[in-house]
Every structure is written in C-alpha cells, then in structure tokens.
Design a protein around this motif. Sequence first.
Motif, mmCIF file in Angstrom:
data_model
loop_
_atom_site.group_PDB
_atom_site.id
_atom_site.type_symbol
_atom_site.label_atom_id
_atom_site.label_comp_id
_atom_site.label_asym_id
_atom_site.label_seq_id
_atom_site.Cartn_x
_atom_site.Cartn_y
_atom_site.Cartn_z
ATOM 1 N N MET A 3 0.580 -0.809 0.115
ATOM 2 C CA MET A 3 0.129 0.305 0.130
ATOM 3 C C MET A 3 0.495 1.068 -0.042
ATOM 4 S SD MET A 3 -2.597 1.333 0.311
ATOM 5 C CE MET A 3 -4.497 -0.083 0.086
ATOM 6 N N GLU A 4 1.080 1.820 -1.207
ATOM 7 C CA GLU A 4 1.327 3.073 -1.022
ATOM 8 C C GLU A 4 0.860 4.509 -0.329
ATOM 9 O OE1 GLU A 4 3.256 5.569 -4.722
ATOM 10 O OE2 GLU A 4 1.954 5.411 -5.205
ATOM 11 N N ARG A 5 1.779 4.643 -0.076
ATOM 12 C CA ARG A 5 1.086 6.391 1.264
ATOM 13 C C ARG A 5 2.028 6.999 0.978
ATOM 14 N NH1 ARG A 5 -2.374 4.583 6.576
ATOM 15 N NH2 ARG A 5 -3.784 6.459 5.342
ATOM 16 N N GLU A 6 1.205 8.250 -0.030
ATOM 17 C CA GLU A 6 2.205 8.993 0.447
ATOM 18 C C GLU A 6 1.221 10.714 -0.054
ATOM 19 O OE1 GLU A 6 4.385 8.432 -3.857
ATOM 20 O OE2 GLU A 6 2.431 9.151 -4.877
ATOM 21 N N LEU A 7 1.934 12.067 0.105
ATOM 22 C CA LEU A 7 1.434 13.294 -0.286
ATOM 23 C C LEU A 7 2.255 13.489 -1.595
ATOM 24 C CD1 LEU A 7 0.951 15.066 3.144
ATOM 25 C CD2 LEU A 7 -1.248 13.256 2.740
ATOM 26 N N LYS A 8 1.075 14.145 -2.344
ATOM 27 C CA LYS A 8 1.576 14.763 -3.403
ATOM 28 C C LYS A 8 1.815 16.105 -3.433
ATOM 29 C CE LYS A 8 1.389 12.597 -7.038
ATOM 30 N NZ LYS A 8 2.913 11.576 -7.574
ATOM 31 N N PHE A 9 2.436 16.729 -3.896
ATOM 32 C CA PHE A 9 1.890 19.029 -3.727
ATOM 33 C C PHE A 9 2.643 19.224 -5.117
ATOM 34 C CE2 PHE A 9 2.576 17.493 0.073
ATOM 35 C CZ PHE A 9 2.181 17.577 1.387
ATOM 36 N N SER A 10 2.240 20.287 -6.064
ATOM 37 C CA SER A 10 2.614 20.446 -7.037
ATOM 38 C C SER A 10 3.617 22.167 -6.327
ATOM 39 C CB SER A 10 1.277 21.562 -7.275
ATOM 40 O OG SER A 10 0.756 20.228 -8.345
ATOM 41 N N ILE A 11 4.794 22.117 -7.509
ATOM 42 C CA ILE A 11 5.359 23.060 -6.610
ATOM 43 C C ILE A 11 6.115 23.724 -7.749
ATOM 44 C CG2 ILE A 11 7.723 21.836 -6.075
ATOM 45 C CD1 ILE A 11 8.316 23.476 -3.949
ATOM 46 N N ASP A 12 6.083 25.574 -7.755
ATOM 47 C CA ASP A 12 7.071 26.369 -8.910
ATOM 48 C C ASP A 12 8.196 26.076 -8.803
ATOM 49 O OD1 ASP A 12 7.694 28.461 -6.738
ATOM 50 O OD2 ASP A 12 5.965 29.069 -6.903
ATOM 51 N N ALA A 13 9.067 26.540 -10.008
ATOM 52 C CA ALA A 13 10.204 26.611 -9.947
ATOM 53 C C ALA A 13 11.698 27.202 -8.943
ATOM 54 C CB ALA A 13 10.439 26.974 -11.329
ATOM 55 N N LEU A 14 10.203 28.888 -8.284
ATOM 56 C CA LEU A 14 12.084 29.326 -7.540
ATOM 57 C C LEU A 14 11.492 28.432 -6.541
ATOM 58 C CD1 LEU A 14 13.270 31.452 -6.474
ATOM 59 C CD2 LEU A 14 10.991 32.456 -5.953
ATOM 60 N N ALA A 15 10.547 27.742 -5.735
ATOM 61 C CA ALA A 15 10.326 26.993 -4.610
ATOM 62 C C ALA A 15 11.312 25.817 -4.798
ATOM 63 C CB ALA A 15 8.591 26.930 -4.070
ATOM 64 N N LEU A 190 4.953 16.740 8.420
ATOM 65 C CA LEU A 190 6.186 17.324 7.751
ATOM 66 C C LEU A 190 5.365 18.408 6.272
ATOM 67 C CD1 LEU A 190 9.663 17.775 7.606
ATOM 68 C CD2 LEU A 190 8.781 15.171 5.117
ATOM 69 N N ALA A 191 4.834 18.240 6.206
ATOM 70 C CA ALA A 191 4.073 18.887 4.909
ATOM 71 C C ALA A 191 3.805 20.489 5.749
ATOM 72 C CB ALA A 191 2.844 18.145 4.494
ATOM 73 N N TRP A 192 2.850 20.152 6.910
ATOM 74 C CA TRP A 192 2.527 21.190 8.192
ATOM 75 C C TRP A 192 3.954 22.722 7.478
ATOM 76 C CZ3 TRP A 192 -1.638 24.135 7.861
ATOM 77 C CH2 TRP A 192 -2.071 25.262 8.599
ATOM 78 N N ALA A 193 5.033 21.384 8.465
ATOM 79 C CA ALA A 193 6.166 22.214 8.976
ATOM 80 C C ALA A 193 6.284 22.896 7.416
ATOM 81 C CB ALA A 193 6.656 21.668 9.011
ATOM 82 N N LEU A 194 6.547 22.321 6.219
ATOM 83 C CA LEU A 194 7.465 22.813 5.256
ATOM 84 C C LEU A 194 6.408 23.786 4.345
ATOM 85 C CD1 LEU A 194 8.435 19.564 3.188
ATOM 86 C CD2 LEU A 194 10.035 20.966 4.445
ATOM 87 N N ALA A 195 5.097 23.860 4.822
ATOM 88 C CA ALA A 195 4.057 24.760 4.340
ATOM 89 C C ALA A 195 4.064 26.725 4.612
ATOM 90 C CB ALA A 195 2.250 23.503 4.038
ATOM 91 N N GLN A 196 5.157 26.752 6.032
ATOM 92 C CA GLN A 196 5.063 27.745 6.860
ATOM 93 C C GLN A 196 5.422 28.575 6.017
ATOM 94 O OE1 GLN A 196 2.934 27.861 9.244
ATOM 95 N NE2 GLN A 196 2.479 25.077 8.898
ATOM 96 N N ASP A 197 6.615 27.953 5.424
ATOM 97 C CA ASP A 197 7.182 28.570 4.373
ATOM 98 C C ASP A 197 7.102 28.294 2.730
ATOM 99 O OD1 ASP A 197 9.217 29.651 6.684
ATOM 100 O OD2 ASP A 197 9.384 27.363 6.635
ATOM 101 N N LEU A 198 6.787 27.421 2.330
ATOM 102 C CA LEU A 198 7.207 26.800 1.154
ATOM 103 C C LEU A 198 5.759 26.449 -0.165
ATOM 104 C CD1 LEU A 198 9.717 23.786 0.953
ATOM 105 C CD2 LEU A 198 10.018 26.692 0.389
ATOM 106 N N PRO A 199 5.229 27.385 -1.010
ATOM 107 C CA PRO A 199 4.075 27.238 -1.217
ATOM 108 C C PRO A 199 3.750 26.051 -2.323
ATOM 109 C CG PRO A 199 5.563 28.542 -3.270
ATOM 110 C CD PRO A 199 6.192 27.595 -1.676
ATOM 111 N N LEU A 200 3.146 24.893 -1.093
ATOM 112 C CA LEU A 200 2.897 23.758 -1.286
ATOM 113 C C LEU A 200 1.899 23.482 -2.016
ATOM 114 C CD1 LEU A 200 5.039 21.753 1.099
ATOM 115 C CD2 LEU A 200 6.031 22.820 -1.179
#
Length: 528
Positions: A3-15, A190-200
């Motif tokens: 069972m693959e469990r993953e979160l996937k996010f789009s991210i722009d080139a600068l981020a 982890l995603a929430w921590a990264l999302a404080q700075d990055l436009p995920l």
Amino acid sequence: MGMERELKFSIDALAAQQLPDHPIIALLAGPPRTWVLDSRYFDTEDGLLAGAGMALRLRQTGQGRVLTIKTSGADALGHARGEWEWAATGSGPESAADMLAPADVQRALRETPLRDLALDLDTLQARLRPVFGTRFERMAWTIDWQGSHMELALDRGACVARRGGATVQTPISEIEIELIDGQWSHCWDLAWALAQDLPLRLSATNKAQRASALLAGERPQAPGEPANLPPDTALPQAAQLWLSTACAQLSVWAERIGTGDEARDVHQFRVAVRRLRTVLRWLQPWAKPRAVRWLEAEWRWAMQLSGLVRDADVGLQVLDDCATRCRFAPEIASSWSASLQAERQRQWGTLRAYLRSPRFGRVLLALGRWSETWSPIASTKASAKLRHLTLGDLARRAIRQDHKHWRKTLAVCRPTLEALASGDSAPLAQPEAMADLHAFRIGSKRLRLSLERLGPALPEAEARRLQALRKTTEALQTLLGNWHDRQRLLGHAQLLQRLPDELAQALATQAQEALQQAWTLVQHHVCA
C-alpha cells in the motif's frame, strides 16, 4: 500487495530551487540521492486499464527495470493506493511485446487486479502498448520525523506523449512525501511544517493522469461530484467523502487557473468553494468551532478574490449579449468593455498570486488532512448520540433549517418583488431592498445545494415531494443571478467609467425583468 501512502504537492520552480536549503532538510535529512527515472505507461488502445482505475508502468532505474501496477486511491485525493512491484524481465526498446515479457504479464494477471479484466495472457499481451511516458530527475532525502521514517522527494522533468504525429510535453514539478515506516499522520505534520515557508499545493493529479491528459490534448480534469450515499451512511464517512472531493476539485481548478486563462476555470473553482462552505455549515454543530471558523474565513477570502474575476467575466458576457440583443453599434460598448477587460486582467493576476502563495497551500493542506480525520465531537450541549449520526439525520436537519431560512428571506423581500412586478422601480434605488433581494438569492442557492446533495437521503416520499421545490429554487437562483449580474455590472460602471445611457438603460430594464419573472415564479410555485 503493498500500500503506497504518500502526499503529493505541486511546487513552482523558485520554491523547488529553495527546497534543498530548507532548514528542516538541513537539520534532519542526510545528503540527497539524485537519479533520473525514465518510465513508460502501458494500456490498451481503448484505455481498458485506465477505465478500470489501474496503471501499468515500466520504469528504468539505476538498478534496472521495474514493473509496477497501481490502483486508484480510496478517495479523490488518492493518498493511499494499491501497489504491486517487481524487477521486470523484458528489455526491448520499442514495442509493447518486446518491453513487457510474457512472464511479467502472466504474473500481473495472477497477482494483481489485472486478473479482473477477464483477459487471457495472449490477448492482453497483444493489446498492451506504450501510451505515454515520464522522464524526470528525482532528488530524495530520508527524514526521521517524530519517530517516523519517510522519504521526501523532489521530482523535476516532463510527461511525454505522441499526439498527431508530434512529441508533446508538459512539465513535472512535484514534491512527494512517502511513508516508509511509522505513523501516517507524521507525513501531514512534516508537510505542514514545510508549508509555513514554501508554497506547496496539495495535488490530486498523479503523473499518469497528467500524462494521460497530455495525450488527449487536455489539461488535468477535476473529479466529479460523489454519488449519492444511502441514508444510513455514518456522518463521518459522508463528511470525509465530501471534504476529500472538494479538496481534490479545488486543487485541480487552482492549477488550471495558474496555467491557463479560461473563465470556466474560475467559475468551477467558485462552485467547488461554495459546495465546500455548504458542507462546513452542515458540519459546524459537530466540529471544533475554532477549526470551522478558520476554514470558513479562509475560503470566504478565496471566494472574494475569485469573485472579482468572475464578476468581470460575467460582466463582459452580459455586456456582449446586451449589445447584441439591443443591436447597439459596436463603439457604444467597446470603450467600456476594454476598461472592464483591463480590470479583469488585474484581478486575474491577484487571484493567481494568491493561489500560488503559502497561504492558499496551507488552507488546502488543512482541508486535505481534515478530510481524513473528521469525526463529530460531543460539545457541552450535545450528547453521546451525536457520534452515531447518519446522513439521513443530517439531511432532515439541514434541509429543514435551510427551508426555514429561505422562507424568512422570501417574506422580507416579498414587498420589493411585488412592487417591482407592478411596475414600481423605486426599490431598485434603495440599498436595503437590494440587500434583502441578495439575501433571498443566497438563501435560494443554499436551499438548492442542500436539496441537491441531501435530498436523496430523505425518505422516498419526502424526497419526491421536495423535487418541485428544488426545481423552483434552481430557477429562482438563475433569475436572481441574472438580476445580480446586471446590478454588479452597473456598479462596476460607476467605478471604472460611465456607461453609455442606452446601454445602462438596457441593463437596468433586463435586471427589472428578471425580478418580475422571479416574482411570477414565487406566486405560482411558492405562494400557491
């Protein structure tokens, strides 16, 4: 089966460029591993596998070829998918028959959901062909977060397909957070921590779906509305389905707005937000008040920003229709239309900037997580039985409340509608009367949405009885919407530049006619 469990996010080139230097990676991750992944996806000419919710992938890695079969996720976001994977034996470079060895196809028929296609080895082997591919560089870090082991991967490259005899591409720029061992909730943390700075931006579109859209000459499509559920469905199950669907739809429409310039995308984004806010209103009595208030405030902000673009889109369409119907000379409306188009472009830029911002990424991420974990809580005024609510219970409660509210708004604006129907246009100049009509329009919309999604969960006789009311509210919403669109356009004219008298008069007349038709509808179907 895995069972693959993953979160996937789009991210722009600068981020994407900033990610390797993010403090979380610098402090908690080891050196990155970087390699190129070249994949081909196989299907039959008529899309048999895709239609069954499966993908067959042959990927070239640094250790050799790997054959993978994946199934669709359990919800619209697709965070958990069935996965079967093994080292492939085929090695030919061109045809499906060469690349997929019979032994691998036989194993897939024996061990994976491919067996449900009811095809024998020779038939399936003959029908499979490469349909599209992906090629991207993966930079991956292993992270231990709160005691859980996960892989954070940055993928940059392209989906590739052959269409009309030419090779076409669309870019890949994604982040994946895959759970290796530990608690799934820690991936969200982890995603929430990264999302404080990055436009995920949480993504509901996987690489195969993106490549499939490319092959068809389309952009990614949002999932449709979920099917009606039985009345005895537990409320948490229904809520999680509605919330995950809304999150997936908003993710796709936000991406489409960011990569295109179609009025339909903004409209559908607003439809998805409106449905989501309706669900939040239904769930509010049994959810944490602070969470609902924050989500409602954030999505109201999204609605306001997108509404400025939508107003301009509708205004341009109404202006064009009005000029055509009334046979005005082109120059009468052209100058004002150019001003409105310039205003639209300015608001479009503002909306795009918001949808690419960390703020939007965080609210979408919060909604995605809530869609997995929502359950009713017993407040100080509630009893333990709230935990056993069903969809039927919610339907009776929500429709009753919305119907009551709708009739109140109708009673308030009834004198205004009656006066307009008799030819008195004075109420159109009264702000309070216009506010009452707007409240009735919103009340009609709210009741229609409740009847549309919750009506089927009522007892059959009651559901049939309410079908006429649903059609009435739908018609009222259209008529009151026509009035509102023209009033908004006249308001824009005061802000931008004065409309020609002939055009302003035509718009005012059409607005009054829409209200007169609404009153006729109310008399025939509500007051009768």
